[in-house]
Design a protein around this motif. Structure first.
Motif, PDB file in Angstrom:
ATOM      1  N   ALA A   1       1.219  -0.935  -0.285  1.00  0.00           N
ATOM      2  CA  ALA A   1      -0.198  -0.219  -0.050  1.00  0.00           C
ATOM      3  C   ALA A   1       1.309   1.061  -0.124  1.00  0.00           C
ATOM      4  O   ALA A   1       1.658   1.411   0.409  1.00  0.00           O
ATOM      5  N   TRP A   2       0.510   2.458  -1.011  1.00  0.00           N
ATOM      6  CA  TRP A   2       1.931   3.564  -0.583  1.00  0.00           C
ATOM      7  C   TRP A   2       0.567   4.404  -0.047  1.00  0.00           C
ATOM      8  O   TRP A   2      -0.157   5.030   0.448  1.00  0.00           O
ATOM      9  N   ASP A   3       1.604   5.352   0.622  1.00  0.00           N
ATOM     10  CA  ASP A   3       0.849   6.307   1.477  1.00  0.00           C
ATOM     11  C   ASP A   3       1.088   8.064   0.629  1.00  0.00           C
ATOM     12  O   ASP A   3       1.684   7.607  -0.522  1.00  0.00           O
ATOM     13  N   GLY A   4       0.639   8.225   0.908  1.00  0.00           N
ATOM     14  CA  GLY A   4       0.642  10.048   0.242  1.00  0.00           C
ATOM     15  C   GLY A   4       1.492  11.165   0.420  1.00  0.00           C
ATOM     16  O   GLY A   4       1.899  12.624   0.725  1.00  0.00           O
ATOM     17  N   THR A   5       2.361  10.259   1.728  1.00  0.00           N
ATOM     18  CA  THR A   5       3.334  11.642   2.392  1.00  0.00           C
ATOM     19  C   THR A   5       4.331  11.932   1.335  1.00  0.00           C
ATOM     20  O   THR A   5       4.372  11.511   0.184  1.00  0.00           O
ATOM     21  N   SER A   6       4.545  13.205   1.397  1.00  0.00           N
ATOM     22  CA  SER A   6       6.070  13.774   0.222  1.00  0.00           C
ATOM     23  C   SER A   6       7.148  13.389   0.516  1.00  0.00           C
ATOM     24  O   SER A   6       7.502  12.262   1.397  1.00  0.00           O
ATOM     25  N   GLY A   7       7.683  14.091  -0.502  1.00  0.00           N
ATOM     26  CA  GLY A   7       9.092  12.793  -0.658  1.00  0.00           C
ATOM     27  C   GLY A   7       9.546  12.446  -1.539  1.00  0.00           C
ATOM     28  O   GLY A   7       8.769  12.074  -2.709  1.00  0.00           O
ATOM     29  N   GLY A   8      10.974  12.179  -2.024  1.00  0.00           N
ATOM     30  CA  GLY A   8      11.664  10.992  -3.354  1.00  0.00           C
ATOM     31  C   GLY A   8      11.150   9.420  -3.027  1.00  0.00           C
ATOM     32  O   GLY A   8      10.515   9.010  -2.051  1.00  0.00           O
ATOM     33  N   LYS A   9      10.733   8.575  -3.755  1.00  0.00           N
ATOM     34  CA  LYS A   9       9.966   7.415  -4.163  1.00  0.00           C
ATOM     35  C   LYS A   9      10.362   6.496  -5.437  1.00  0.00           C
ATOM     36  O   LYS A   9       9.711   7.661  -6.595  1.00  0.00           O
ATOM     37  N   TYR A  10      10.456   5.731  -5.432  1.00  0.00           N
ATOM     38  CA  TYR A  10      10.890   5.707  -7.189  1.00  0.00           C
ATOM     39  C   TYR A  10      10.496   3.424  -6.579  1.00  0.00           C
ATOM     40  O   TYR A  10      10.271   3.073  -5.815  1.00  0.00           O
TER      41      TYR A  10
END
Length: 430
Positions: free
Chosen positions: A50-59
């Motif tokens: 599951a993905w969250d909506g937090t800020s920052g970098g993801k890949y």
């Protein structure tokens, strides 16, 4: 790297050559890109989680493809994306499912030709093996045998007196490399590769292996103003995209969500789950919108405001074949990135896209050029038109001008990769 006027930095090109040498396969390219993103504070997310909506970098990494994005603080669910598109694969020779073969006392490796390979450039060249092994538990192990192991020997001129009048290579009979002498035993090659990878050959259930030239990238020319090396098409763009994304992720005032989308299988049509024609990019962007609390309307608004720069190499004017180029469009090495135009939509650029690219180059202080094919020459294509049609995203085709495209070793200006990266920074900043 910033939006200040670009001043040539040899360090960027030095780093590009390190990246090229360390990335003999798409799987190595995305692993190396991921390592660089991690150092910049990005974190890998799994597609099954599951993905969250937090800020920052993801890949996300899937096979030989990587999608990376940075969500700034305060981004809404309908914040548009700014995408740099590229591809990780290059034409080469790839190992067949039953690789052990031979004739006349020579041990050979059965290979299949991948993409639009410039065949003669693989002849009489010291070659290594790289790629990934799939183990019985479903895990993967990268392997890079970066030393001379194979060679595709050319027939001596004494046995082909007309060779200099026109070399004719049979793709099946003439392109199988040798790697030793003696009897052929099934399983020899994979046992050798497994040993190099530090795994038991019995645990290897599958493989995706390919041949690469082992000569390292190098500066070339009296003043070292050129770079020769492998896989410039299109790891120049992947490297520049990673550098640009990590640079803008430090900005506190981004109005867009910057994205790097580096796909596999562009060289054979992008028709795969990791290719631009597959759903990977759209799925990642949609999930990013939904993770921030958005719905279909937010996604539609975000996509409507999104722009993609499809960055791929193009053709520099060739000094020995200038008649093959359009007479009014002669891109030159170290002249800055090129805008690629084709009215039949082999490239996705239109007038609005030209304005976006010109604005980014002006902001970065980067010179730029235009490429159009000679009307008598068929025009290649990129992930650009696919991205535009697949996702309804405004797309512009750009890149770096090179010589020897699809060769085992290509050639570009030493300034151009840095100039491209600066233009990408300005574009991702908005």
């Amino acid at each position: 790297m910033s939006s200040e006027p670009a001043r040539f930095d040899r360090g960027h090109t030095d780093d590009l050559m390190t990246f090229l040498a360390a990335s003999p396969s798409p799987y190595h390219a995305v692993a190396n890109a991921g390592e660089r993103l991690e150092k910049a504070g990005f974190r890998q997310v799994e597609e099954t989680a599951a993905w969250d909506g937090t800020s920052g970098g993801k890949y996300v990494i899937r096979g030989g493809a990587i999608i990376a994005w940075y969500v700034p603080e305060g981004a809404s669910a309908h914040t548009p994306f700014r995408i740099v598109g590229a591809h990780t694969d290059s034409p080469n020779l790839r190992v067949k499912p039953r690789p052990d073969m031979g004739a006349q006392g020579w041990r050979q490796v059965a290979v299949e030709l991948y993409g639009g390979t410039l065949l003669n450039t693989w002849l009489d060249r010291d070659l290594g093996l790289a790629g990934r092994l799939t183990l019985r538990d479903g895990s993967h192990r990268l392997v890079n045998i970066d030393r001379p192991v194979l060679r595709v020997p050319q027939l001596a001129v004494h046995l082909d007196r007309q060779v200099n009048e026109g070399l004719k290579l049979d793709r099946q009979r003439h392109m199988q490399p040798i790697w030793g002498l003696g009897d052929v035993h099934e399983g020899d090659l994979i046992s050798f590769v497994a040993d190099e990878a530090g795994v038991d050959a019995e645990d290897v259930a599958g493989w995706d292996l390919m041949v690469h030239a082992v000569e390292p990238p190098t500066y070339l020319g009296r003043d070292r103003e050129l770079v020769a090396g492998p896989r410039m098409d299109n790891l120049i763009s992947v490297h520049a995209g990673v550098a640009a994304l990590t640079a803008v992720s430090a900005r506190p005032d981004l109005e867009f969500i910057p994205v790097l989308a580096a796909f596999d299988h562009e060289e054979n049509g992008s028709e795969s789950d990791t290719g631009a024609h597959g759903p990977l990019l759209g799925t990642v962007l949609e999930r990013s919108v939904f993770a921030r609390g958005g719905g279909y309307e937010d996604k539609a608004r975000a996509f409507a405001g999104t722009i993609c720069l499809s960055s791929d190499t193009g053709h520099a004017v060739h000094p020995n074949y200038s008649e093959r180029h359009d007479p009014t469009h002669h891109p030159r090495a170290n002249g800055g990135p090129i805008l690629k135009v084709n009215v039949n939509q082999r490239y996705a650029t239109d007038g609005s896209g030209r304005a976006v690219f010109a604005a980014a180059c002006e902001k970065a202080g980067v010179p730029w050029q235009t490429f159009v094919s000679n009307n008598d020459m068929p025009c290649g294509t990129t992930i650009g038109p696919i991205t535009a049609a697949r996702h309804g995203i405004a797309t512009v085709d750009i890149g770096v001008a090179i010589l020897s495209m699809h060769s085992a070793r290509e050639l570009c200006g030493a300034d151009d990769p840095f100039l491209l990266a600066n233009a990408l920074v300005a574009f991702l900043e908005g």
